[in-house]
Motif scaffolding. Sequence first.
Motif, PDB file in Angstrom:
ATOM      1  N   VAL A   1     -46.275  14.657 -10.402  1.00  0.00           N
ATOM      2  CA  VAL A   1     -46.013  15.976 -10.959  1.00  0.00           C
ATOM      3  C   VAL A   1     -45.526  16.897  -9.845  1.00  0.00           C
ATOM      4  O   VAL A   1     -45.921  16.756  -8.684  1.00  0.00           O
ATOM      5  CB  VAL A   1     -47.262  16.563 -11.646  1.00  0.00           C
ATOM      6  CG1 VAL A   1     -47.661  15.717 -12.840  1.00  0.00           C
ATOM      7  CG2 VAL A   1     -48.420  16.708 -10.686  1.00  0.00           C
TER       8      VAL A   1
ATOM      9  N   MET B   1     -47.092   8.976 -11.057  1.00  0.00           N
ATOM     10  CA  MET B   1     -47.824   9.990 -11.828  1.00  0.00           C
ATOM     11  C   MET B   1     -49.329   9.832 -11.649  1.00  0.00           C
ATOM     12  O   MET B   1     -50.101   9.900 -12.603  1.00  0.00           O
ATOM     13  CB  MET B   1     -47.433   9.909 -13.304  1.00  0.00           C
ATOM     14  CG  MET B   1     -45.944  10.086 -13.559  1.00  0.00           C
ATOM     15  SD  MET B   1     -45.244  11.624 -12.834  1.00  0.00           S
ATOM     16  CE  MET B   1     -45.899  12.867 -13.948  1.00  0.00           C
TER      17      MET B   1
ATOM     18  N   CYS C   1     -46.206  22.698 -11.397  1.00  0.00           N
ATOM     19  CA  CYS C   1     -47.298  22.145 -12.194  1.00  0.00           C
ATOM     20  C   CYS C   1     -48.614  22.375 -11.463  1.00  0.00           C
ATOM     21  O   CYS C   1     -48.699  22.209 -10.253  1.00  0.00           O
ATOM     22  CB  CYS C   1     -47.113  20.649 -12.427  1.00  0.00           C
ATOM     23  SG  CYS C   1     -45.673  20.209 -13.397  1.00  0.00           S
TER      24      CYS C   1
END
Length: 220
Positions: A136, A106, A141
């Motif tokens: 992501v 992440m 996103c």
Amino acid sequence: MRSAPYDEIADWYETEFLARARGADVGGVRRALRALLGEGRGTCLDIGCGTGAHAAELRDLGWTPVGVDVSARMLEYAAGRLPVARADATRLPFRDASFPAVVTVMAHTDMPGYPAVLREAARVLRPGAAFVHVGVHPCFCGGFADRSDPGAVVIRPGYLTGHWTTDSWTDQGVRARVGAAHLPLPALLHAFLDAGLVPERFEEGGEPVPFVLAIRARRA
């Protein structure tokens, strides 16, 4: 080395942002890390380790985690969880073929030069060793994605081009505070191949629309 944007939000990130999800596997991040990295022995480099949130998971798998991050303030928290070094991920302070495993969790949207980070990950990996990317989801996103409806995502123009943005549908996340880099899926996968990392397994996480994409690749 310049101050990092995360220096200004390190306390909020550790005590509020991460605390909201304490004990929960949001988006299946831990599940993906366990499935794609697997159990092992030796040192695992965590690139963009932040406050060291995934150190315990790596230890549970048998690895010995070592973290690098550009944010000195984030590393103040991380130092209590794993050995750390402050470094630019595009210029890692390690010798070639140093590690039997490398991960980034992440964090790739915090690295505008992520293709260069992948090249460095490949450089410090031992031949045939695994690199695991958990990040992501590039398709669902980004500044182009409106996720305010829990049951659906509205994709607006902007996905097809790489960019940096602080646009966000929520003011409770990281992107609205420090921004995030976006690479469309083909560009992300090509960056793996260009770095000499051959993808071999994939995972998605998050419901009902995924917001996590994980990739396991081998150094060619």
